[in-house]
Motif scaffolding. Structure first.
Motif, PDB file in Angstrom:
ATOM      1  N   VAL A   1      -9.318   4.447   3.457  1.00  0.00           N
ATOM      2  CA  VAL A   1      -9.716   3.048   2.717  1.00  0.00           C
ATOM      3  C   VAL A   1     -11.176   3.674   1.762  1.00  0.00           C
ATOM      4  O   VAL A   1     -11.902   4.606   2.523  1.00  0.00           O
ATOM      5  CB  VAL A   1     -10.028   2.163   3.721  1.00  0.00           C
ATOM      6  CG1 VAL A   1     -10.611   0.971   2.914  1.00  0.00           C
ATOM      7  CG2 VAL A   1      -8.910   1.746   4.272  1.00  0.00           C
TER       8      VAL A   1
ATOM      9  N   VAL B   1       0.822  -1.227  -0.145  1.00  0.00           N
ATOM     10  CA  VAL B   1       0.116  -0.059   0.098  1.00  0.00           C
ATOM     11  C   VAL B   1       0.946   1.295   0.112  1.00  0.00           C
ATOM     12  O   VAL B   1       0.690   2.185  -0.838  1.00  0.00           O
ATOM     13  CB  VAL B   1      -1.046   0.121   1.142  1.00  0.00           C
ATOM     14  CG1 VAL B   1      -1.771   1.355   1.414  1.00  0.00           C
ATOM     15  CG2 VAL B   1      -2.091  -1.027   1.210  1.00  0.00           C
TER      16      VAL B   1
ATOM     17  N   VAL C   1      -7.844  -3.694  -4.290  1.00  0.00           N
ATOM     18  CA  VAL C   1      -8.159  -5.139  -3.932  1.00  0.00           C
ATOM     19  C   VAL C   1      -9.414  -5.655  -4.238  1.00  0.00           C
ATOM     20  O   VAL C   1     -10.438  -4.698  -4.009  1.00  0.00           O
ATOM     21  CB  VAL C   1      -8.038  -5.494  -2.203  1.00  0.00           C
ATOM     22  CG1 VAL C   1      -7.898  -6.696  -1.877  1.00  0.00           C
ATOM     23  CG2 VAL C   1      -6.493  -4.481  -1.816  1.00  0.00           C
TER      24      VAL C   1
ATOM     25  N   ASP D   1      -6.242   5.737  -0.287  1.00  0.00           N
ATOM     26  CA  ASP D   1      -5.024   5.057  -0.779  1.00  0.00           C
ATOM     27  C   ASP D   1      -5.485   3.561  -1.201  1.00  0.00           C
ATOM     28  O   ASP D   1      -4.752   2.699  -1.782  1.00  0.00           O
ATOM     29  CB  ASP D   1      -4.257   4.774   0.746  1.00  0.00           C
ATOM     30  CG  ASP D   1      -3.652   6.158   1.191  1.00  0.00           C
ATOM     31  OD1 ASP D   1      -3.634   7.071   0.144  1.00  0.00           O
ATOM     32  OD2 ASP D   1      -3.771   6.375   2.460  1.00  0.00           O
ATOM     33  N   VAL D   2      -6.532   2.979  -0.640  1.00  0.00           N
ATOM     34  CA  VAL D   2      -7.059   1.758  -0.816  1.00  0.00           C
ATOM     35  C   VAL D   2      -8.436   1.465  -1.202  1.00  0.00           C
ATOM     36  O   VAL D   2      -9.398   2.451  -0.750  1.00  0.00           O
ATOM     37  CB  VAL D   2      -6.702   0.692   0.205  1.00  0.00           C
ATOM     38  CG1 VAL D   2      -7.150  -0.488   0.019  1.00  0.00           C
ATOM     39  CG2 VAL D   2      -5.125   0.958   0.787  1.00  0.00           C
TER      40      VAL D   2
ATOM     41  N   VAL E   1      -4.377   4.330   6.925  1.00  0.00           N
ATOM     42  CA  VAL E   1      -4.724   4.199   5.731  1.00  0.00           C
ATOM     43  C   VAL E   1      -6.021   4.557   5.196  1.00  0.00           C
ATOM     44  O   VAL E   1      -6.990   4.429   5.731  1.00  0.00           O
ATOM     45  CB  VAL E   1      -4.550   2.836   5.021  1.00  0.00           C
ATOM     46  CG1 VAL E   1      -4.603   2.780   3.563  1.00  0.00           C
ATOM     47  CG2 VAL E   1      -3.249   2.247   5.271  1.00  0.00           C
TER      48      VAL E   1
ATOM     49  N   PRO F   1      -4.148   4.525  -6.153  1.00  0.00           N
ATOM     50  CA  PRO F   1      -4.778   3.811  -5.254  1.00  0.00           C
ATOM     51  C   PRO F   1      -4.488   2.115  -5.358  1.00  0.00           C
ATOM     52  O   PRO F   1      -4.296   1.776  -6.378  1.00  0.00           O
ATOM     53  CB  PRO F   1      -6.174   3.959  -5.573  1.00  0.00           C
ATOM     54  CG  PRO F   1      -6.530   4.368  -6.850  1.00  0.00           C
ATOM     55  CD  PRO F   1      -5.196   5.157  -7.229  1.00  0.00           C
ATOM     56  N   TYR F   2      -4.414   1.638  -4.296  1.00  0.00           N
ATOM     57  CA  TYR F   2      -4.083   0.070  -4.145  1.00  0.00           C
ATOM     58  C   TYR F   2      -5.490  -0.525  -4.359  1.00  0.00           C
ATOM     59  O   TYR F   2      -6.320  -0.435  -3.373  1.00  0.00           O
ATOM     60  CB  TYR F   2      -3.478  -0.198  -2.943  1.00  0.00           C
ATOM     61  CG  TYR F   2      -2.969  -1.475  -2.779  1.00  0.00           C
ATOM     62  CD1 TYR F   2      -1.691  -2.082  -3.525  1.00  0.00           C
ATOM     63  CD2 TYR F   2      -3.556  -2.508  -2.127  1.00  0.00           C
ATOM     64  CE1 TYR F   2      -1.204  -3.259  -3.432  1.00  0.00           C
ATOM     65  CE2 TYR F   2      -3.122  -3.803  -2.095  1.00  0.00           C
ATOM     66  CZ  TYR F   2      -1.861  -4.008  -2.621  1.00  0.00           C
ATOM     67  OH  TYR F   2      -1.593  -5.402  -2.502  1.00  0.00           O
TER      68      TYR F   2
ATOM     69  N   LYS G   1       1.302   4.257  -2.630  1.00  0.00           N
ATOM     70  CA  LYS G   1       0.833   5.678  -2.427  1.00  0.00           C
ATOM     71  C   LYS G   1       2.079   6.333  -2.866  1.00  0.00           C
ATOM     72  O   LYS G   1       1.618   7.739  -3.346  1.00  0.00           O
ATOM     73  CB  LYS G   1       1.117   5.676  -0.765  1.00  0.00           C
ATOM     74  CG  LYS G   1      -0.080   6.470  -0.051  1.00  0.00           C
ATOM     75  CD  LYS G   1       0.314   6.531   1.273  1.00  0.00           C
ATOM     76  CE  LYS G   1      -0.466   7.523   2.014  1.00  0.00           C
ATOM     77  NZ  LYS G   1      -0.304   7.181   3.706  1.00  0.00           N
TER      78      LYS G   1
ATOM     79  N   LEU H   1      -7.019  -1.762   8.050  1.00  0.00           N
ATOM     80  CA  LEU H   1      -6.307  -0.639   7.170  1.00  0.00           C
ATOM     81  C   LEU H   1      -6.347   0.492   7.941  1.00  0.00           C
ATOM     82  O   LEU H   1      -5.399   1.307   7.990  1.00  0.00           O
ATOM     83  CB  LEU H   1      -6.673  -0.978   5.919  1.00  0.00           C
ATOM     84  CG  LEU H   1      -6.228  -2.003   4.800  1.00  0.00           C
ATOM     85  CD1 LEU H   1      -6.807  -1.856   3.431  1.00  0.00           C
ATOM     86  CD2 LEU H   1      -4.786  -1.855   4.677  1.00  0.00           C
TER      87      LEU H   1
ATOM     88  N   LEU I   1     -11.236  -1.170  -1.562  1.00  0.00           N
ATOM     89  CA  LEU I   1     -11.787  -2.533  -1.691  1.00  0.00           C
ATOM     90  C   LEU I   1     -12.853  -2.773  -2.545  1.00  0.00           C
ATOM     91  O   LEU I   1     -13.811  -2.253  -2.196  1.00  0.00           O
ATOM     92  CB  LEU I   1     -12.064  -2.943  -0.147  1.00  0.00           C
ATOM     93  CG  LEU I   1     -10.988  -2.514   0.943  1.00  0.00           C
ATOM     94  CD1 LEU I   1     -11.458  -2.646   2.154  1.00  0.00           C
ATOM     95  CD2 LEU I   1      -9.727  -3.497   0.621  1.00  0.00           C
TER      96      LEU I   1
END
Lengths: 259, 638
Positions: free
Chosen positions: B463, B423, B435, B516-517, B461, B432-433, B427, B456, B519
């Motif tokens: 999310v 992650v 999943v 950043d992430v 982070v 963005p990461y 960044k 997270l 989902l």
């Protein structure tokens, strides 16, 4: 049951005979025998104790393909023979370094273990670390950047192992394959590794609330990580397994396993 | 042609390689073989295929476990080289005689190898000439033959009844001969092969004699002996036909035999004889070859032959068992103790079998899929066969430790499972990461997505959730509830939208608002549902996520293999790019409900090669753990 009784009788009879026999021997002789027995066991225990207190094992680690097996055979035989493939089992042997065979006098042999770098075989490392006098972390200087993260993760795991931290096992970061022109310098590699480990420090400490943990944390909080902050000594060196340019490695080994 | 033949130690040092072949291999097939096959506990397989740009090789290998040697042969896949296995075995035999651990150079082995290769090639050539049908490896032919044999037997038993019944009504030729055959087969399997002639006789009687007799035959349920008596008692007409048919029948037998010999070529018979004389080792091969013939042709008389040979085999086995049993009893505890102290010479497959069987059963009680338990045991057997048993150890404990090592090796993740590190890396690249959670229905995708989000969030982070389950009613609301409770932004577009587009927009939104992430929740789907799998493949292809997380429940047993392999397969098949995205990691849910039946973890990791990244073990947001390999292995072998 009858047999058992018979046996019992026989045994008691034998015991009686033995007793009689012992009584016939003079007492001082008996004492002497006992004393000798005690003395020898003590001697053996002492010997073992001394042997253990001075480990002579050097562990070669690093990613798969960094050239550990070649270095192992360079140290032992001074030749790479016909090349190597990925190891499936550790290579270990106790020998006098090839570079020292011409020296006169008694030289203490070194026990060198080459632990495979494949990630599935890494648990093997834990078997050898407790007896290690020093570890060598081999890095592929030629193909460094693509493997930088994997290498630093492995190095991080190694540096935070309980046995390494507690016993302050010295570590040599050996940049292999420096005979090639495009190889990176050891300073560059060292800097990159430090940078990566610094990042890992953050993420790994976050993971630690899960049940797989590294026992120790690295470095000083709030400062960028450098190898100087480690409790054990970490030094870097160059080598080239293929051409046999391994003097710095031999020096490191002899520094920690006295001849 | 053979491309390369290598001999190396398990430590990785090449001891000998064929210099004269000398073709430089493209890529590094050997290293790939070791890394992705031998170290993944797949060494029980017969061969390994390696693809590199401009080359496709097949590799075959053989271990010498006692000396710790590996023999690998590399050849072009398009050539079906028959002699490779043979050659490897020969090289192993010869090399183990000259091997000395302190010696590193084996120049003189070149000559030996040349000789061995010529011999092996000649043998293969002979075999090819004698029977062009044989293309497959020996092992396979053996298997097919066995299957056919048992089938034939069944046919014979079942068909006998049918034939008899038919005989009742009419006496047409075709049916006659059919009943002939079946009764012969039946009689054989019942009586053994010593009274072939009399069986045939009775057959003749059966066919020629009229309805009355047939009735009694049916009543007698094919008691051949009784039938014979009856036939003999009848005399007169019956007897005559008896003798006629019995004359005809043996003739027929010979004829049939000839037919399957003549089929390929006239000169063939001589060749087999030659080969036979040539070498003792070829005896085995010949048997295989015969077996192959039987499997292929499925001719009438083959059934007799196969059942015969099977009977013999069984007899042999029985005899062997009978003779072994008293031996084993005689040996008793003293000899076994002596053996355990002295150390056994070399472990053989038969020694390992009972221990492996017990181990396999134990694994299966822990909910490991059968297929996988089987493969694992094969691989462990391959790694132990021929090894010396150390003193003061029993076979079972040796097998146990070998299996433990293998399990640790499998479960230890191959790639880093440090998501946070990934992650942070994403960044830095200011993207963005992503999943994607995939899995079958009702395994807990949304619940565990929320848990991961919570975890997270705990580590600072940002999310964002994307509700791409546009299929099941209530899915978006469920995710919205989680988002509200966790104070996490959610991207939703309602139902009936293309999930791939929703995900794409969600990722764009995330890069806009600095998350950043992302989902991505997807609809649950069964692995066989083609349209839904296609949609998933499209979603993954379009958005190229950083992590494809397969959510699977720990309760699953044998189905785990099917689920994961089908998911992987479908993703690979339906992807439009040449390098398809497969499953990168596994999230194991409902781990708190299974007690010690942790086998699903092993099944999933083995089949996909992906590591278990998270383990869901409860209802609350905090119940997310990492897999503890050691404790899993301990539980599996408990």
């Amino acid at each position: 049951m009858q047999e058992l009784d018979q046996w019992k009788e026989q045994i008691s009879h034998l015991l009686n005979v033995a007793n009689d026999h012992i009584r016939e021997i003079p007492t001082d002789q008996l004492y002497a025998a006992a004393a000798i027995a005690v003395f020898t066991t003590l001697l053996l225990l002492l010997l073992r104790f001394f042997k253990r207190s001075k480990p002579n094992t050097i562990v070669l680690t690093g990613l798969s393909g960094s050239g550990k097996t070649v270095l192992f055979y360079q140290l032992r035989d001074g030749s790479t023979h016909q090349g190597t493939v990925t190891s499936m089992e550790p290579n270990e042997d106790t020998f006098i370094l090839h570079g020292e065979t011409t020296k006169k006098g008694k030289i203490k042999p070194v026990h060198i273990v080459d632990v495979p770098g494949h990630s599935r075989l890494r648990p093997k490392l834990d078997e050898y670390l407790p007896q290690a006098a020093g570890t060598v972390f081999v890095v592929d200087a030629l193909d460094f950047l693509p493997n930088c993260r994997a290498a630093s993760e492995y190095l991080y795991d190694l540096l935070t192992k309980g046995s390494v931290v507690r016993k302050k096992i010295p570590l040599l970061i050996l940049c292999n394959k420096t005979d090639k022109v495009t190889a990176h310098t050891k300073e560059f590699i060292c800097r990159q590794l430090e940078k990566e480990i610094d990042k890992l420090r953050v993420s790994r400490s976050a993971v630690s609330d899960a049940d797989v943990t590294n026992e120790f944390t690295l470095g000083v909080p709030g400062e960028p990580f450098s190898f100087k902050q480690c409790s054990n000594t970490v030094i870097t060196a160059d080598a080239s397994g293929l051409t046999g340019e391994i003097s710095q490695l031999e020096e490191f080994i002899r520094q920690h396993v006295k001849p | 042609m053979l491309e390369q033949l290598l001999i190396f130690t398990r430590g990785g040092l090449i001891l000998w390689s064929c210099k004269e072949l000398g073709n430089a291999l493209k890529g590094s097939p050997i290293d790939t073989l070791i890394r992705s096959c031998l170290l993944e506990e797949r060494s029980g397989a017969a061969s390994y295929n390696y693809d590199a740009p401009g080359a496709s090789y097949s590799l075959k290998w053989i271990f010498h476990n006692d000396l710790g040697l590996v023999f690998v042969a590399v050849y072009q896949r398009i050539l079906h080289l028959l002699y490779v296995e043979d050659l490897l075995a020969a090289v192993k035999r010869e090399f183990s005689q000259v091997y000395d651990p302190s010696r590193m150079v084996y120049r003189d082995f070149d000559e030996v190898f040349k000789q061995l290769k010529i011999e092996a090639e000649a043998r293969a050539e002979d075999l090819k000439k004698s029977n062009p049908v044989v293309v497959n490896g020996n092992r396979k032919s053996q298997v097919t033959w066995k299957g056919d044999g048992s089938e034939g037997k069944k046919n014979g038993a079942g068909g006998g009844g049918g034939g008899g019944l038919k005989n009742d009504g009419d006496g047409k030729n075709g049916i006659k001969s059919e009943s002939d055959r079946f009764v012969v087969a039946n009689g054989n399997s019942a009586n053994g092969n010593n009274n072939n002639g009399s069986n045939l006789k009775s057959n003749g009687g059966n066919v020629s004699v009229n309805d009355k007799d047939n009735d009694s035959l049916n009543n007698g349920a094919f008691d051949v002996n009784r039938l014979q008596k009856k036939v003999r008692n009848k005399g007169g007409n019956g007897k005559k036909t008896d003798s006629v048919v019995s004359k005809a029948e043996p003739k027929k037998l010979v004829k049939k035999n000839r037919v399957w010999d003549e089929k390929p070529k006239e000169t063939k018979l001589d060749f087999t004889d030659k080969v036979d004389v040539d070498r003792d080792a070829d005896l085995d091969r010949k048997v295989d070859y015969l077996a192959k013939e039987q499997g292929e042709s499925m001719m009438d008389k083959d059934e007799i032959l196969s059942s015969d040979s099977e009977d013999e085999e069984e007899d042999g086995d029985d005899a062997g068992k009978n003779s072994n049993k008293p031996d084993a009893k005689k040996k008793g505890w003293f000899s076994s103790m002596f053996q355990s102290i002295a150390g056994k010479a070399n472990l053989e497959k038969s020694d390992l079998e009972p221990a492996l069987k017990a181990l396999k059963d134990r694994l299966m009680t822990k909910n490991v899929a059968e297929e996988i338990a089987e493969k694992l045991c094969e691989s462990v057997a391959a790694s132990l066969e021929g090894k010396k048993l150390a003193s003061f150890t029993r076979i079972s404990s040796t097998v146990h430790t070998a299996m433990e090592e293998a399990l640790v090796r499998i479960l230890t993740p191959r790639r880093s499972i440090d998501i946070l590190r990934d992650v942070h890396a994403a960044k830095e690249q200011r993207k963005p990461y992503v999943v994607v959670f995939v899995g079958v229905n009702g395994v807990g995708k949304s619940t565990n997505l929320a848990k991961v989000a919570y975890w997270l969030q705990q580590h600072n982070v940002n999310v964002m959730m994307a509700a791409c389950d546009t299929f099941r009613s209530g899915a978006v609301e469920q995710l919205r509830t989680h988002a509200r409770r966790l104070q996490i932004p959610i991207f939703e577009k309602g139902y009936e939208k293309d999930p791939a587009i929703v995900a794409k927009e969600a990722i764009q939104e995330a890069s806009r608002n600095g998350s950043d992430v992302v989902l991505v929740d997807t609809a649950g789907r069964m692995q066989d549902n083609e349209p839904l799998m296609r949609a998933l493949s499209k979603l993954i292809y379009l958005n190229n996520p950083d992590l494809v997380l397969f959510v699977g429940e720990a309760l699953v047993g044998n189905d785990a293999v099917d689920q994961l392999s089908k998911f992987n397969q479908k993703l690979a098949d339906l992807a439009s790019s040449p390098t398809p995205r497969l499953i990168d990691g596994i999230l194991l849910t409902k781990f708190d409900t299974i007690d010690d039946k942790v086998g699903a973890a092993l099944s999933m990791v083995y089949i996909s090669g992906a590591p278990v990244m998270f383990v869901g073990c409860g209802q609350s947001y905090t119940d997310l753990k990492k897999l503890n390999v050691k404790s899993i292995v301990k539980t599996l072998l408990k």
